[in-house]
Write an enzyme that holds these catalytic residues in place. Structure first.
Site, PDB file in Angstrom:
ATOM      1  CD  GLU A 188     -13.893 -27.171  37.159  1.00 34.73           C
ATOM      2  OE1 GLU A 188     -13.048 -27.677  37.919  1.00 34.73           O
ATOM      3  OE2 GLU A 188     -13.602 -26.693  36.020  1.00 34.73           O
ATOM      4  CB  ILE A 217      -4.683 -26.945  24.319  1.00 37.45           C
ATOM      5  CG1 ILE A 217      -5.671 -25.900  23.765  1.00 37.45           C
ATOM      6  CG2 ILE A 217      -3.454 -27.044  23.418  1.00 37.45           C
ATOM      7  CD1 ILE A 217      -5.106 -24.499  23.705  1.00 37.45           C
ATOM      8  CD  GLU A 220       5.951 -31.749  27.215  1.00 40.47           C
ATOM      9  OE1 GLU A 220       6.425 -32.214  28.280  1.00 40.47           O
ATOM     10  OE2 GLU A 220       6.572 -30.965  26.485  1.00 40.47           O
ATOM     11  CB  THR A 221       0.508 -35.524  31.187  1.00 34.79           C
ATOM     12  OG1 THR A 221      -0.580 -34.578  31.299  1.00 34.79           O
ATOM     13  CG2 THR A 221       1.803 -34.862  31.637  1.00 34.79           C
ATOM     14  CG  HIS A 223      -4.578 -33.288  33.018  1.00 33.82           C
ATOM     15  ND1 HIS A 223      -5.157 -33.704  34.193  1.00 33.82           N
ATOM     16  CD2 HIS A 223      -4.958 -31.994  32.837  1.00 33.82           C
ATOM     17  CE1 HIS A 223      -5.870 -32.697  34.697  1.00 33.82           C
ATOM     18  NE2 HIS A 223      -5.763 -31.656  33.887  1.00 33.82           N
ATOM     19  CG  PHE A 248     -19.799 -31.377  22.867  1.00 32.82           C
ATOM     20  CD1 PHE A 248     -19.835 -31.809  24.174  1.00 32.82           C
ATOM     21  CD2 PHE A 248     -18.585 -31.389  22.197  1.00 32.82           C
ATOM     22  CE1 PHE A 248     -18.694 -32.269  24.814  1.00 32.82           C
ATOM     23  CE2 PHE A 248     -17.437 -31.842  22.820  1.00 32.82           C
ATOM     24  CZ  PHE A 248     -17.489 -32.281  24.137  1.00 32.82           C
ATOM     25  NE  ARG A 262     -12.333 -27.571  15.992  1.00 32.96           N
ATOM     26  CZ  ARG A 262     -12.544 -28.632  16.758  1.00 32.96           C
ATOM     27  NH1 ARG A 262     -11.530 -29.167  17.431  1.00 32.96           N
ATOM     28  NH2 ARG A 262     -13.736 -29.164  16.853  1.00 32.96           N
TER      29      ARG A 262
END
Length: 302
Positions: A188, A217, A220-221, A223, A248, A262
């Site tokens: 979003e 992060i 396992e896909t 996505h 950014f 980070r």
């Protein structure tokens, strides 16, 4: 094969050694490794560039160690402040005024302790024929910012938000000129940033820059990659189409540990870096627009 050059200067006493080390530390030199052995010790100070020069003819009227600097006036003021704290009543006699030389530079010489003199100098023409670069300044005074921060992975994004606020406030931004907008997740962020960029209301007015913060992060896909690509594309498109700088600060990490590093643990705070980038881009944009306006007026006058 050559790695570096070291100049060794013996100090007469332990007190002189301590004063010299303190003097160069006060001027902002990076400390080297040095050494501390039973027979001797050394305080090492590093510079980005070292030169070994041989002279044929008249030597310049300087100390035998010359230190090239930027902002010579500020360096002299720092040296004078140090002298006044260490050698009360003799400070002004141990440092010369800044003077022009016949080799297109400005110099001053300082003697922090007896027997050790150093000449600091800068080019009178720092560009030395190079094209002038237009760069942004890091003063945020009078600028308006919006920060869009995702709530997802809040343990990370809250740290990024703190870093961004730290950068803005340290640089002179007023709290009333910083708007914080929270969105559910990184997906979003771009939509909220575009709404802010397009918005002009009597109560708010336009913002000068938008700082985008989030954290993705890898799972396992696929996505993760699908979201990241769209977030980056959306933020970039909003910046390009509105002309308002968008910095950014959306992290893309393999693990939570990488994200924490980070966000201020080991690798700096990317929120702080995004804040600094936003300030610089606002300043740069203003300079470029002012330059375009001046060029247009010159063409009309012609």
């Amino acid at each position: 094969m050559i790695k570096g050059i070291s100049f060794l200067r013996p100090a007469k006493t332990a007190a002189d050694y301590g004063k010299l080390a303190n003097f160069f530390s006060a001027l902002g030199f990076t400390a080297g490794h040095g050494w501390d052995e039973p027979a001797s010790r050394g305080a090492s100070f590093l510079a980005p560039l070292a030169n070994l020069e041989f002279v044929d003819g008249a030597m310049p009227s300087t100390a035998d160690i010359l230190v090239e600097v930027l902002h010579l006036d500020a360096v002299r003021e720092t040296a004078l402040t140090w002298l006044r704290s260490q050698v009360e009543g003799e400070a002004d006699a141990r440092i010369t005024a800044i003077a022009d030389t016949d080799w297109k530079s400005r110099t001053f010489t300082v003697t922090p302790i007896d027997g050790h003199s150093f000449t600091f100098w800068e080019w009178a023409d720092p560009l030395k024929g190079k094209p002038v670069a237009v760069e942004g300044d890091l003063s945020a005074a009078g600028m308006r910012f919006a920060i869009v921060a995702a709530r997802w992975n809040a343990v990370i994004t809250e740290r990024l938000l703190d870093g961004a606020l730290d950068a803005l406030l340290r640089s002179g931004a007023a709290r009333r000129h910083i708007e914080i907008v929270r969105v559910p997740g990184a997906w979003e962020v771009a939509a909220a940033a575009r709404t802010i960029a397009d918005r002009v209301t009597p109560s708010r007015g336009p913002v000068d820059a938008i700082i985008t913060l989030g954290c993705l992060i890898r799972g396992e896909t696929a996505h993760y990659e699908a979201i990241y690509n769209e977030v980056a594309r959306g933020i970039g498109q909003s910046q390009q189409e509105t002309g308002i700088p968008h910095s950014f600060g959306v992290l893309t990490c393999e693990t939570l540990e990488q994200a924490l590093n980070r966000a201020g643990i080991k690798a700096g705070n990317k929120g702080f870096e995004a804040g600094v980038a936003a300030i610089e881009m606002v300043s740069l944009r203003r300079k470029l627009l002012e330059s375009n306006s001046m060029d247009s007026n010159d063409r009309e006058d012609a």
